[in-house]
Design a protein around this motif. Structure first.
Motif, PDB file in Angstrom:
ATOM      1  N   ASN A 132       8.300  -2.370  -4.332  1.00  0.00           N
ATOM      2  CA  ASN A 132       8.744  -3.290  -5.388  1.00  0.00           C
ATOM      3  C   ASN A 132       9.377  -2.413  -6.473  1.00  0.00           C
ATOM      4  OD1 ASN A 132       9.002  -4.885  -7.604  1.00  0.00           O
ATOM      5  ND2 ASN A 132       6.817  -5.412  -7.773  1.00  0.00           N
ATOM      6  N   ALA A 133      10.711  -2.440  -6.548  1.00  0.00           N
ATOM      7  CA  ALA A 133      11.419  -1.501  -7.430  1.00  0.00           C
ATOM      8  C   ALA A 133      11.535  -2.007  -8.871  1.00  0.00           C
ATOM      9  CB  ALA A 133      12.796  -1.185  -6.850  1.00  0.00           C
ATOM     10  N   GLY A 251       1.583   5.371  -9.975  1.00  0.00           N
ATOM     11  CA  GLY A 251       0.380   4.848  -9.329  1.00  0.00           C
ATOM     12  C   GLY A 251      -0.462   5.953  -8.709  1.00  0.00           C
ATOM     13  N   GLU A 252      -0.062   7.202  -8.902  1.00  0.00           N
ATOM     14  CA  GLU A 252      -0.776   8.377  -8.382  1.00  0.00           C
ATOM     15  C   GLU A 252      -1.040   8.247  -6.885  1.00  0.00           C
ATOM     16  OE1 GLU A 252      -3.944   8.024 -11.211  1.00  0.00           O
ATOM     17  OE2 GLU A 252      -3.042   9.536 -12.487  1.00  0.00           O
ATOM     18  N   SER A 253      -0.019   7.747  -6.161  1.00  0.00           N
ATOM     19  CA  SER A 253      -0.222   7.519  -4.728  1.00  0.00           C
ATOM     20  C   SER A 253       0.927   8.087  -3.907  1.00  0.00           C
ATOM     21  CB  SER A 253      -0.330   6.024  -4.452  1.00  0.00           C
ATOM     22  OG  SER A 253       0.930   5.398  -4.616  1.00  0.00           O
ATOM     23  N   TYR A 254       0.622   8.355  -2.644  1.00  0.00           N
ATOM     24  CA  TYR A 254       1.665   8.672  -1.672  1.00  0.00           C
ATOM     25  C   TYR A 254       1.488   7.738  -0.487  1.00  0.00           C
ATOM     26  CZ  TYR A 254      -2.198  11.354   0.402  1.00  0.00           C
ATOM     27  OH  TYR A 254      -3.416  11.736   0.922  1.00  0.00           O
ATOM     28  N   LEU A 255       2.604   7.296   0.063  1.00  0.00           N
ATOM     29  CA  LEU A 255       2.542   6.286   1.123  1.00  0.00           C
ATOM     30  C   LEU A 255       3.461   6.685   2.256  1.00  0.00           C
ATOM     31  CD1 LEU A 255       2.485   2.542   1.004  1.00  0.00           C
ATOM     32  CD2 LEU A 255       4.709   3.475   1.598  1.00  0.00           C
ATOM     33  N   ARG A 256       3.009   6.423   3.493  1.00  0.00           N
ATOM     34  CA  ARG A 256       3.890   6.646   4.631  1.00  0.00           C
ATOM     35  C   ARG A 256       3.504   5.704   5.758  1.00  0.00           C
ATOM     36  NH1 ARG A 256       1.311   9.139   8.772  1.00  0.00           N
ATOM     37  NH2 ARG A 256      -0.319  10.678   8.347  1.00  0.00           N
ATOM     38  N   GLN A 257       4.385   5.623   6.750  1.00  0.00           N
ATOM     39  CA  GLN A 257       4.070   4.804   7.915  1.00  0.00           C
ATOM     40  C   GLN A 257       3.068   5.537   8.790  1.00  0.00           C
ATOM     41  OE1 GLN A 257       7.471   3.187   9.913  1.00  0.00           O
ATOM     42  NE2 GLN A 257       6.320   2.688  11.788  1.00  0.00           N
ATOM     43  N   GLU A 258       2.095   4.814   9.312  1.00  0.00           N
ATOM     44  CA  GLU A 258       1.146   5.383  10.279  1.00  0.00           C
ATOM     45  C   GLU A 258       1.079   4.400  11.438  1.00  0.00           C
ATOM     46  OE1 GLU A 258      -0.728   8.246  10.391  1.00  0.00           O
ATOM     47  OE2 GLU A 258      -1.661   7.582  12.257  1.00  0.00           O
ATOM     48  N   ALA A 302      -1.332  -0.112  -6.518  1.00  0.00           N
ATOM     49  CA  ALA A 302      -0.547   0.002  -5.276  1.00  0.00           C
ATOM     50  C   ALA A 302      -0.172  -1.387  -4.748  1.00  0.00           C
ATOM     51  CB  ALA A 302      -1.342   0.776  -4.235  1.00  0.00           C
ATOM     52  N   TYR A 303      -1.047  -2.373  -4.924  1.00  0.00           N
ATOM     53  CA  TYR A 303      -0.713  -3.735  -4.479  1.00  0.00           C
ATOM     54  C   TYR A 303       0.520  -4.263  -5.202  1.00  0.00           C
ATOM     55  CZ  TYR A 303      -5.161  -4.280  -1.960  1.00  0.00           C
ATOM     56  OH  TYR A 303      -6.202  -4.159  -1.080  1.00  0.00           O
ATOM     57  N   ARG A 304       0.662  -3.876  -6.461  1.00  0.00           N
ATOM     58  CA  ARG A 304       1.843  -4.348  -7.212  1.00  0.00           C
ATOM     59  C   ARG A 304       3.090  -3.585  -6.765  1.00  0.00           C
ATOM     60  NH1 ARG A 304      -2.048  -4.134 -11.245  1.00  0.00           N
ATOM     61  NH2 ARG A 304      -1.207  -2.295 -12.298  1.00  0.00           N
ATOM     62  N   ARG A 305       2.941  -2.288  -6.512  1.00  0.00           N
ATOM     63  CA  ARG A 305       4.113  -1.490  -6.138  1.00  0.00           C
ATOM     64  C   ARG A 305       4.529  -1.747  -4.684  1.00  0.00           C
ATOM     65  NH1 ARG A 305       6.646   0.103  -9.687  1.00  0.00           N
ATOM     66  NH2 ARG A 305       5.702   2.012 -10.492  1.00  0.00           N
ATOM     67  N   PHE A 306       3.538  -1.952  -3.826  1.00  0.00           N
ATOM     68  CA  PHE A 306       3.816  -2.172  -2.397  1.00  0.00           C
ATOM     69  C   PHE A 306       3.109  -3.460  -1.969  1.00  0.00           C
ATOM     70  CE2 PHE A 306       3.271   2.468  -3.144  1.00  0.00           C
ATOM     71  CZ  PHE A 306       4.597   2.849  -3.017  1.00  0.00           C
TER      72      PHE A 306
END
Ligand SMILES: Cc1cc2nc3c(=O)[nH]c(=O)nc-3n(C[C@H](O)[C@H](O)[C@H](O)COP(=O)(O)OP(=O)(O)OC[C@H]3O[C@@H](n4cnc5c(N)ncnc54)[C@H](O)[C@@H]3O)c2cc1C
Length: 803
Positions: A132-133, A251-258, A302-306
């Protein structure tokens, strides 16, 4: 299992296996690795396996780039898969400071040859559609980002090492490391003892315990860390291509596909140090219990960002510990004070950094020095002032700041003050704003009445700008007083002291009563120190250099020490002040009553004098480039000395100044500084330190490469620029453009307050350096005109400095 080897590596995580592989790659095959359980049994097996090049230190970024490129090589050598997914990644900027930082990183990447780019919110929504940009200003896209299979990669390193002759023994617990009389080590295990020349501590989660076996303390601490893997998500598995990584610092997070879902990890503020009293030996291939409460706020963000995450079920939670050093960089290299003992510890990003760590350490062991400057991860960047509580607090602070913007003028608050000098209270009463380096407090500047005693962290000119300007102009206009505790100081004495120094240093030891500047060179001719030598007596020389390089320099000295030479680090014992500015001589004369005229105390001379009843050593030199004196006293006399100097300075408009002013004043003289202009990546001729190399001496370390450079001048050289800056000055590593071509980079810069000009120092091709030549320097994404200035802005004829 063999009982003798050239090198024993303790620990079969990704780092130990990388070190082993790189040793074989460099031709040492008589090497073995001992692992108490199976390979990967520490942090390695449960890592998320992400890798990236982003690191604010360019040498670390280069090592990370090397690591990532290495994986294909490993796959080719071994025929094994590292499970590579080069999917690219974007780091989001939700505020201007973050965007400024990413733009500055992008600028560095230009001359590092990294193909990163700044992208806008629409582009982010296109390349990373789960984002969510809203509120995102932009981001930095790096095509090299990706992830891999941690276990497969570690086994690939191991196989490649075995193929080249290394032995790996699993289920072999090291219980002791004992130094031998012949200079080697006995590595005692539950399967017998191995005699070796070199021990490498790659103990990861148990690095503290392994270090203690050699009576050693290493400043590192494990932290708990958690990531979540989701169930399948249609928006992911319906895509034609794998989703890229997204780092969301806000959000102090990193996200990737798994697989067909996502994996997201957090660097939460509510983080916890793990195993404060030591890592249990019975901690095996296991995880910590889930603790979703600890990351509740991060998950909500993170729910708001992704938003897809909110609809996805949680498949698994991975919660495990891994180790950090206080500044987040690894602890690598020969451990000061222990012969043949090497650290490959605190590698917090094993899959971004492990390859580079292995390469650098192997080069160091096999060739005597790493190819590139690795000071940012040198175990010697910390000294014996660290301890478990300090480390735990700093590691926690570092973890919490993992995704924070790092500002060039920022001073981190935790676990301070640690070291102070007796003058600390004097400065405190004068409204000092303190900084700290190598554990020691120093004054950055003095806040004026009514001003906050806090410098706002910024990439632009800060709230301290005017105050620092006043301090600079006070020095140039009258006289300033500044503490000189943050020099590293060494007393070298004994019948062979002078001969020894003439071999260790590139310049000649001066006559008694004189001083000389000198480079200290590595065998490959790289700068490993810029020193001042003061000859106090026939067989006594005092050295001064950077305070933060004490363990680094002492390690070198002790490695090369000879009979008849005694070397003492007197940095904390010998304190003092410098006075600088046109009135400095009058102040000194009033303070001593002695003849301090140029005839009696010329430039670069050193004398023992008394100030009042206090014995001092006065050196006629100042890093401000002005008429000035460094006045050294015993630590116990520092407060009294300050009183005497303050009294003498009262009639001469003397005021104190701090390090911000000091660094501004040195810029307008074009004086370089340690780790900016002078560092192990650069050579004397490139930096102008060849002025302080005595080519007539036959025998000193680094002479041959220095001679070759004299005969064939280097392709690049440092020069100074006047910059048409806006509200931000050069810091370091900004690219220098000629038209659209990047032809150099800056090493440092700032505002020269007394000259009222923005100044940069940087490398240009030697044949392009001409007074007045115009170039551009990119500062915070904007090209700024920069004109070459070959003569110092202040006192170009050095009349004040020498007069
Ligand atoms: C949840 C989580 C996620 C992570 N995600 C990532 C990521 O995405 N990307 C990334 O780059 N990093 C990640 N990391 C960090 C990564 O795991 C570490 O950087 C890396 O594993 C460090 O490897 P190491 O070899 O130094 O230590 P370790 O893996 O701890 O290995 C040390 C080894 O030494 C052995 N050993 C210790 N003492 C002895 C002894 N006395 N005798 C014999 N053997 C001994 C141990 O058994 C162990 O196998 C993550 C970590 C965690 C916890």
């Amino acid at each position: 299992m063999k009982t003798q080897a050239r090198v024993v590596v303790i620990g079969g995580g990704v780092v130990g296996c990388s070190v082993l592989y790189h040793l074989t790659k460099m031709g040492w095959s008589d090497v073995m690795l001992l692992e108490r359980s199976e390979l990967t049994s520490g942090s390695t097996w449960h890592a998320a396996g992400g890798f990236h090049t982003l690191n604010s230190d360019t040498n670390m970024a280069a090592l990370q780039g090397y690591t990532i490129r290495l994986y294909r090589e490993l796959e080719q050598i071994t025929g094994m898969s590292c499970g590579l997914h080069h999917v690219g990644g974007v780091t989001l900027a939700a505020d201007q400071d973050r965007l400024d930082m990413l733009i500055a990183e992008r600028a560095k990447h230009r001359y590092m040859g990294l193909e990163t780019e700044i992208v806008g919110p629409e582009e982010i929504a296109r390349i990373a559609p789960v984002t969510n940009a809203d509120g995102i200003l932009g981001g930095l896209y790096d095509p090299l980002d990706g992830h891999l299979d941690p276990s497969g990669t570690t086994h690939a390193y191991a196989k490649a090492a075995r193929m080249a002759g290394a032995e790996i023994v699993t289920h072999c617990m090291v219980t002791a490391t004992d130094p031998r009389a012949d200079g080697g080590w006995d590595v005692v295990t539950d399967k017998g003892t191995v005699v070796c020349e070199h021990v490498v501590n790659a103990g990861g989660l148990w690095a503290r315990e392994v270090a203690a076996m050699a009576g050693l303390y290493l400043p590192l601490h494990p932290m708990e860390h958690q990531y979540i893997v989701t169930d399948d998500i249609p928006e992911i598995y319906e895509r034609a291509a794998e989703h890229p990584h997204v780092m969301d610092p806000a959000g102090e997070s990193y996200l990737r596909q798994e697989g067909r879902g996502l994996c997201i990890g957090f660097y939460e503020q509510t983080c916890r140090p793990w195993a404060v009293d030591g890592t249990p030996w019975n901690f095996g291939h296991e995880l910590l219990p889930d603790d979703l409460d600890k990351i509740e706020d991060s998950v909500a963000f993170a729910y708001r960002r992704f938003p897809v995450l909110e609809r996805a079920g949680v498949k698994s939670v991975i919660h495990g510990p891994f180790t950090f050093a206080p500044d987040g960089n690894p602890l690598v290299g020969p451990v000061p004070g222990l012969r043949g003992y090497w650290s490959a510890c605190a590698v917090m990003a094993g899959f971004s950094q492990g390859g580079g760590v292995g390469k650098a350490l192997a080069e160091w062991m096999v060739e005597g020095e790493p190819e590139n400057d690795v000071f940012a991860m040198d175990v010697a960047r910390f000294g014996d002032w660290t301890g478990p509580d300090w480390t735990r607090l700093k590691v926690t602070e570092n973890y919490q700041r993992r995704f924070s913007v790092s500002y060039p003028n920022e001073e981190l608050p935790v676990a301070r003050p640690l070291d102070t000098t007796p003058a600390y209270g004097i400065w405190d009463a004068q409204r000092a704003v303190f900084g700290s380096g190598y554990g020691m407090e120093h004054v950055n500047y003095f806040a004026r009445p009514g001003e906050a005693r806090f410098e706002t962290p910024s990439f632009r000119r800060s709230n301290a700008f005017d105050t620092v300007g006043e301090e600079c102009r006070a020095v140039r206009g009258a006289v300033g007083l500044n503490e000189i505790h943050n020099f590293g100081k060494y007393r070298v004495s004994g019948p062979n002291a002078v001969d020894w120094l003439n071999r260790i240093m590139a310049n000649r030891v001066p006559d008694v009563g004189r001083m000389a500047l000198t480079a200290m060179l590595s065998p490959k001719g790289k700068i490993i120190g810029d020193f001042t030598m003061m000859r106090l007596a026939g067989d006594v020389v005092q050295l001064t250099a950077s305070y933060s390089a004490q363990a680094f320099h002492m390690r070198w000295f002790l490695q090369h020490q000879e009979d008849g030479v005694s070397i003492e680090n007197i940095s904390k014992k010998l304190l003092g002040f410098q006075i600088a500015g046109p009135n400095a001589r009058a102040v000194l004369a009033a303070a001593t009553g002695a003849d301090v005229s140029t005839g009696a105390l010329p430039f670069l001379s050193v004398r023992r004098l008394a100030i009042g009843h206090i014995p001092v050593t006065v050196a006629r030199v100042s890093y401000t480039g002005d008429l000035g004196y460094e006045i050294y006293c015993h630590r116990d006399h520092q407060v009294a000395l300050h009183g005497a100097l303050a009294e003498a300075g009262a009639g001469h408009d003397m005021r104190p100044f701090g390090m911000r002013a000091m660094m501004s004043l040195r810029l307008e003289k074009g004086f370089g500084s340690w780790m900016a202009e002078y560092r192990p990546d650069y050579t004397p001729a490139e930096t102008g330190l060849d002025r302080f190399v005595s080519f007539r001496k036959n025998d000193f370390i680094g002479r041959d490469p220095a001679m070759r450079e004299r005969d064939t001048p280097p392709a690049r050289r440092l020069t100074t620029f006047i910059v048409e800056a806006g509200d931000a000055d050069v810091v370091a590593y900004e690219p220098i453009f000629d038209g659209d071509d990047v032809i150099g980079f800056c090493t440092s810069g700032g505002y020269a307050h007394a000259a009222r000009k923005s100044v940069a120092i940087g490398f240009l091709p030697t044949d392009r350096i001409a007074d007045g030549a115009p170039f551009d320097i990119e500062i915070l994404g904007q090209r700024r005109r920069a004109i070459v200035q070959t003569a110092p802005l202040f006192d170009p004829q050095a009349l004040r400095m020498r007069g």
